[in-house]
Design an enzyme around this catalytic site. Structure first.
Site, PDB file in Angstrom:
ATOM      1  N   THR A  80     135.209 124.682 -45.325  1.00 40.96           N
ATOM      2  CA  THR A  80     135.592 125.643 -44.296  1.00 40.96           C
ATOM      3  C   THR A  80     137.052 126.095 -44.381  1.00 40.96           C
TER       4      THR A  80
ATOM      5  N   GLN B 163     122.691 128.197 -37.389  1.00 37.63           N
ATOM      6  CA  GLN B 163     122.779 129.609 -37.813  1.00 37.63           C
ATOM      7  C   GLN B 163     122.551 129.774 -39.320  1.00 37.63           C
ATOM      8  N   ASP B 164     123.341 129.062 -40.131  1.00 36.31           N
ATOM      9  CA  ASP B 164     123.262 129.256 -41.584  1.00 36.31           C
ATOM     10  C   ASP B 164     121.957 128.701 -42.144  1.00 36.31           C
TER      11      ASP B 164
ATOM     12  N   GLU C  16     138.847 126.331 -41.970  1.00 31.68           N
ATOM     13  CA  GLU C  16     139.564 125.497 -41.005  1.00 31.68           C
ATOM     14  C   GLU C  16     140.442 124.468 -41.738  1.00 31.68           C
TER      15      GLU C  16
ATOM     16  N   HIS D  53     131.881 133.056 -40.106  1.00 32.38           N
ATOM     17  CA  HIS D  53     130.793 134.029 -40.248  1.00 32.38           C
ATOM     18  C   HIS D  53     129.865 133.908 -39.058  1.00 32.38           C
TER      19      HIS D  53
ATOM     20  N   ALA E  68     124.486 120.697 -42.370  1.00 30.23           N
ATOM     21  CA  ALA E  68     124.575 119.965 -41.094  1.00 30.23           C
ATOM     22  C   ALA E  68     125.992 119.444 -40.885  1.00 30.23           C
ATOM     23  N   ALA E  69     126.442 119.508 -39.648  1.00 29.17           N
ATOM     24  CA  ALA E  69     127.761 118.968 -39.281  1.00 29.17           C
ATOM     25  C   ALA E  69     127.925 119.061 -37.778  1.00 29.17           C
ATOM     26  N   GLN E  70     128.882 118.301 -37.238  1.00 28.84           N
ATOM     27  CA  GLN E  70     129.389 118.593 -35.903  1.00 28.84           C
ATOM     28  C   GLN E  70     130.343 119.746 -36.170  1.00 28.84           C
TER      29      GLN E  70
ATOM     30  N   LYS F   5     136.260 117.655 -42.503  1.00 27.89           N
ATOM     31  CA  LYS F   5     135.721 118.546 -43.542  1.00 27.89           C
ATOM     32  C   LYS F   5     136.534 118.446 -44.833  1.00 27.89           C
TER      33      LYS F   5
ATOM     34  N   TYR G 247     138.040 118.116 -36.743  1.00 25.00           N
ATOM     35  CA  TYR G 247     136.975 118.748 -37.541  1.00 25.00           C
ATOM     36  C   TYR G 247     137.514 119.138 -38.920  1.00 25.00           C
TER      37      TYR G 247
HETATM   38  P1  NAP Z   1     125.635 125.326 -36.548  1.00 29.51           P
HETATM   39  O1  NAP Z   1     124.884 126.550 -36.158  1.00 29.51           O
HETATM   40  O2  NAP Z   1     126.454 124.635 -35.531  1.00 29.51           O
HETATM   41  O3  NAP Z   1     124.572 124.299 -37.176  1.00 29.51           O
HETATM   42  C1  NAP Z   1     124.913 122.954 -37.385  1.00 29.51           C
HETATM   43  C2  NAP Z   1     123.642 122.206 -37.766  1.00 29.51           C
HETATM   44  O4  NAP Z   1     123.960 120.823 -38.001  1.00 29.51           O
HETATM   45  C3  NAP Z   1     122.560 122.227 -36.666  1.00 29.51           C
HETATM   46  O5  NAP Z   1     121.309 122.373 -37.277  1.00 29.51           O
HETATM   47  C4  NAP Z   1     122.690 120.837 -36.049  1.00 29.51           C
HETATM   48  O6  NAP Z   1     121.507 120.354 -35.461  1.00 29.51           O
HETATM   49  C5  NAP Z   1     123.008 120.022 -37.302  1.00 29.51           C
HETATM   50  N1  NAP Z   1     123.576 118.710 -36.967  1.00 29.51           N
HETATM   51  C6  NAP Z   1     124.633 118.451 -36.172  1.00 29.51           C
HETATM   52  N2  NAP Z   1     124.843 117.124 -36.090  1.00 29.51           N
HETATM   53  C7  NAP Z   1     123.882 116.523 -36.845  1.00 29.51           C
HETATM   54  C8  NAP Z   1     123.558 115.175 -37.151  1.00 29.51           C
HETATM   55  N3  NAP Z   1     124.272 114.157 -36.669  1.00 29.51           N
HETATM   56  N4  NAP Z   1     122.522 114.933 -37.994  1.00 29.51           N
HETATM   57  C9  NAP Z   1     121.789 115.963 -38.492  1.00 29.51           C
HETATM   58  N5  NAP Z   1     122.018 117.257 -38.223  1.00 29.51           N
HETATM   59  C10 NAP Z   1     123.068 117.546 -37.420  1.00 29.51           C
HETATM   60  O7  NAP Z   1     126.598 125.645 -37.789  1.00 29.51           O
HETATM   61  P2  NAP Z   1     126.580 126.880 -38.810  1.00 29.51           P
HETATM   62  O8  NAP Z   1     127.438 127.962 -38.257  1.00 29.51           O
HETATM   63  O9  NAP Z   1     125.196 127.151 -39.241  1.00 29.51           O
HETATM   64  O10 NAP Z   1     127.417 126.256 -40.029  1.00 29.51           O
HETATM   65  C11 NAP Z   1     126.751 125.562 -41.082  1.00 29.51           C
HETATM   66  C12 NAP Z   1     127.759 124.652 -41.783  1.00 29.51           C
HETATM   67  O11 NAP Z   1     128.833 125.433 -42.299  1.00 29.51           O
HETATM   68  C13 NAP Z   1     128.416 123.609 -40.880  1.00 29.51           C
HETATM   69  O12 NAP Z   1     128.613 122.457 -41.667  1.00 29.51           O
HETATM   70  C14 NAP Z   1     129.762 124.219 -40.513  1.00 29.51           C
HETATM   71  O13 NAP Z   1     130.694 123.203 -40.223  1.00 29.51           O
HETATM   72  C15 NAP Z   1     130.078 124.961 -41.802  1.00 29.51           C
HETATM   73  N6  NAP Z   1     130.908 126.163 -41.663  1.00 29.51           N
HETATM   74  C16 NAP Z   1     130.564 127.132 -40.765  1.00 29.51           C
HETATM   75  C17 NAP Z   1     131.323 128.291 -40.683  1.00 29.51           C
HETATM   76  C18 NAP Z   1     130.971 129.395 -39.722  1.00 29.51           C
HETATM   77  O14 NAP Z   1     131.843 130.253 -39.480  1.00 29.51           O
HETATM   78  N7  NAP Z   1     129.740 129.450 -39.220  1.00 29.51           N
HETATM   79  C19 NAP Z   1     132.436 128.462 -41.545  1.00 29.51           C
HETATM   80  C20 NAP Z   1     132.730 127.454 -42.452  1.00 29.51           C
HETATM   81  C21 NAP Z   1     131.948 126.309 -42.524  1.00 29.51           C
HETATM   82  P3  NAP Z   1     121.210 120.606 -33.868  1.00 29.51           P
HETATM   83  O15 NAP Z   1     120.592 121.987 -33.812  1.00 29.51           O
HETATM   84  O16 NAP Z   1     120.260 119.514 -33.533  1.00 29.51           O
HETATM   85  O17 NAP Z   1     122.528 120.543 -33.157  1.00 29.51           O
HETATM   86  N1  GDD Z   2     135.027 128.745 -28.874  1.00 30.91           N
HETATM   87  C1  GDD Z   2     135.967 129.417 -28.196  1.00 30.91           C
HETATM   88  N2  GDD Z   2     135.799 129.646 -26.846  1.00 30.91           N
HETATM   89  N3  GDD Z   2     137.052 129.865 -28.858  1.00 30.91           N
HETATM   90  C2  GDD Z   2     137.975 130.582 -28.160  1.00 30.91           C
HETATM   91  C3  GDD Z   2     137.838 130.854 -26.796  1.00 30.91           C
HETATM   92  C4  GDD Z   2     136.700 130.347 -26.102  1.00 30.91           C
HETATM   93  O1  GDD Z   2     136.529 130.537 -24.913  1.00 30.91           O
HETATM   94  N4  GDD Z   2     138.896 131.605 -26.424  1.00 30.91           N
HETATM   95  C5  GDD Z   2     139.661 131.798 -27.483  1.00 30.91           C
HETATM   96  N5  GDD Z   2     139.111 131.171 -28.562  1.00 30.91           N
HETATM   97  C6  GDD Z   2     139.686 131.120 -29.911  1.00 30.91           C
HETATM   98  C7  GDD Z   2     139.807 129.701 -30.482  1.00 30.91           C
HETATM   99  O2  GDD Z   2     140.967 129.050 -29.945  1.00 30.91           O
HETATM  100  C8  GDD Z   2     139.914 130.024 -31.969  1.00 30.91           C
HETATM  101  O3  GDD Z   2     141.238 130.327 -32.306  1.00 30.91           O
HETATM  102  C9  GDD Z   2     139.062 131.282 -32.136  1.00 30.91           C
HETATM  103  O4  GDD Z   2     138.821 131.784 -30.815  1.00 30.91           O
HETATM  104  C10 GDD Z   2     137.720 131.054 -32.827  1.00 30.91           C
HETATM  105  O5  GDD Z   2     137.083 129.974 -32.199  1.00 30.91           O
HETATM  106  P1  GDD Z   2     135.563 129.576 -32.566  1.00 30.91           P
HETATM  107  O6  GDD Z   2     134.682 130.743 -32.453  1.00 30.91           O
HETATM  108  O7  GDD Z   2     135.233 128.366 -31.786  1.00 30.91           O
HETATM  109  O8  GDD Z   2     135.634 129.273 -34.144  1.00 30.91           O
HETATM  110  P2  GDD Z   2     136.633 128.394 -35.018  1.00 30.91           P
HETATM  111  O9  GDD Z   2     137.415 129.345 -35.864  1.00 30.91           O
HETATM  112  O10 GDD Z   2     137.379 127.424 -34.210  1.00 30.91           O
HETATM  113  O11 GDD Z   2     135.604 127.580 -35.919  1.00 30.91           O
HETATM  114  C11 GDD Z   2     134.523 128.227 -36.578  1.00 30.91           C
HETATM  115  O12 GDD Z   2     134.937 128.690 -37.837  1.00 30.91           O
HETATM  116  C12 GDD Z   2     135.291 127.672 -38.776  1.00 30.91           C
HETATM  117  C13 GDD Z   2     135.724 128.387 -40.068  1.00 30.91           C
HETATM  118  O13 GDD Z   2     137.067 128.769 -39.977  1.00 30.91           O
HETATM  119  C14 GDD Z   2     133.366 127.240 -36.673  1.00 30.91           C
HETATM  120  O14 GDD Z   2     132.215 127.923 -37.128  1.00 30.91           O
HETATM  121  C15 GDD Z   2     133.656 126.127 -37.664  1.00 30.91           C
HETATM  122  O15 GDD Z   2     132.480 125.342 -37.872  1.00 30.91           O
HETATM  123  C16 GDD Z   2     134.084 126.777 -38.990  1.00 30.91           C
HETATM  124  O16 GDD Z   2     134.374 125.784 -39.957  1.00 30.91           O
END
Ligand code: NAP
Ligand code: GDD
Length: 336
Positions: free
Chosen positions: A125, A12-13, A127, A179, A81-83, A153, A149
């Protein structure tokens, strides 16, 4: 022309940030891990796939990372990139520790050794705040991660800070709160909700099964946050910044707002795992709960204070919670 490497380009990002950088005239190298099928749909939808030079990037391959940085000598390196899925980190804690934590050391060490002028961004994050010690959370709030996770991080966050302090590197972290966008992966709760509700609305799915409806998140729009990511690396000094909206909503609030976009109202019955949501007009069951979607440890309440980013970076999120939910629902209605 500035050169930037963006890892996680298929995520996404990665897509939003690549578009921002291309619009600013950067040469963008997109780090992509090898997969058997193409997953560039986000870049395709933004119409930028051919403008990016895709490079092979695997978080767990130290030599690959080293050679790539040595060859490209980027001005900026954005490590996105991340899991990134919290739920999976409980099932795959070791892999998550390597991919989301330790691998960042390989990148920092390569930059230090062969490209010291490169500015580095780490995707930290909210988290990491986990079992929160204060509300709202600021850059000074103590961390208390609640998932493998979050722990991984936190290692990445601290090693970034450590390389900044030890070797005078320009290494910054953005502590980003949740986001979302139409580009969000379908396993994350917001996209799971919008995708399923529209499928139910169109008769393509029976019901939506979720976990904890009471968790609260500070949800913003990913496009706004990627503007902030870029600003963090343009700041005069390397530092850590929170990006958040300063408003928090429960999963249940998100569902109710999303339902309004399709002219549906939910009537709730029961509590905890017995909770059921009915379409109030048709009385049809549309939402139920399964323990499978609960986590062994939950982050109950996230709310960020991004005053520092607003004051020092002049960053403000533009899309409201209502605007975000509507945007995500409308995009589902368009594509499903
Ligand atoms: P995302 O959509 O899940 O994207 C993760 C990316 O990492 C994908 O391109 C994935 O590739 C790649 N990746 C995973 N494992 C890899 C590996 N072993 N080697 C190389 N690439 C790998 O995440 P996002 O929402 O864009 O978030 C971007 C970053 O911000 C992440 O590090 C996430 O933890 C962090 N973050 C996100 C949020 C949020 O709310 N979105 C908030 C705080 C921090 P594939 O497409 O091949 O899986
Ligand atoms: N995924 C998911 N699926 N979450 C659920 C569900 C479901 O069916 N039902 C309830 N939830 C609750 C989760 O327990 C959590 O409290 C909340 O919804 C948000 O879950 P996610 O959308 O999976 O996001 P996250 O907050 O755990 O993690 C995301 O935000 C982090 C930043 O705070 C991810 O983008 C992380 O990569 C990121 O760091």
């Amino acid at each position: 022309m500035k050169k930037a490497i963006v890892t996680g380009i298929s995520g996404q990002d990665g897509a939003y940030l690549a578009k921002i950088l291309l619009d600013k005239g950067y040469k963008v190298y997109g780090g992509l891990r090898r997969t058997s099928t193409s997953n560039l749909w986000r870049l395709d939808r933004l119409g930028i796939t051919n403008d990016i030079e895709l490079i092979s990037f695997e978080l767990l391959e130290q030599s690959n990372i080293f050679k790539m940085i040595q060859k490209i000598q980027p001005d900026e390196f954005y490590n996105l990139a991340a899991q990134s899925f919290v739920g999976v980190s409980f099932e795959q804690p070791m892999y998550t520790a390597h991919a989301s934590g330790l691998s960042v050391l390989s990148i920092l060490d390569a930059i230090k050794s062969v490209s010291p002028h490169t500015k580095f961004y780490q995707a930290s994050t909210s988290e990491m705040f986990g079992k929160v010690h204060e509300v709202p959370q600021k850059e000074t709030t103590p961390f208390h991660p609640r998932s493998p996770y979050g722990v991984a991080k936190l290692y990445a966050h601290w090693i970034t800070k450590n390389y900044r302090e030890s070797y005078d590197m320009f290494a910054s972290s953005g502590i980003l709160f949740n986001h979302e966008s139409p580009f969000r992966g379908e396993e994350f709760v917001t996209r799971k909700i919008t995708n399923s509700l529209v499928k139910i609305h169109k008769g393509q799915q029976e019901k939506l099964t979720l976990g904890n409806l009471d968790a609260k998140r500070d949800w913003g729009f990913a496009g706004d946050y990627c503007q902030g990511i870029h600003k963090i690396l343009q700041h005069n000094i390397a530092d850590d910044f929170i990006l958040s909206t300063g408003k928090t909503h429960s999963v249940r609030d998100f569902i109710e707002k999303a339902c309004l976009v399709i002219d549906t109202e939910v009537r709730w019955e029961g509590t905890g795992v017995e909770t059921k949501g009915f379409n109030s007009k048709t009385n049809k069951l549309i939402i139920d709960i399964s323990e499978d979607f609960y986590r062994p440890c939950e982050v109950d309440h996230l709310l960020g204070d991004s005053t520092k980013a607003r004051e020092e970076l002049n960053w403000t999120p533009e899309v409201s919670f209502e605007g975000l939910v509507t945007m995500m629902m409308e995009e589902e209605l368009k594509y499903l």
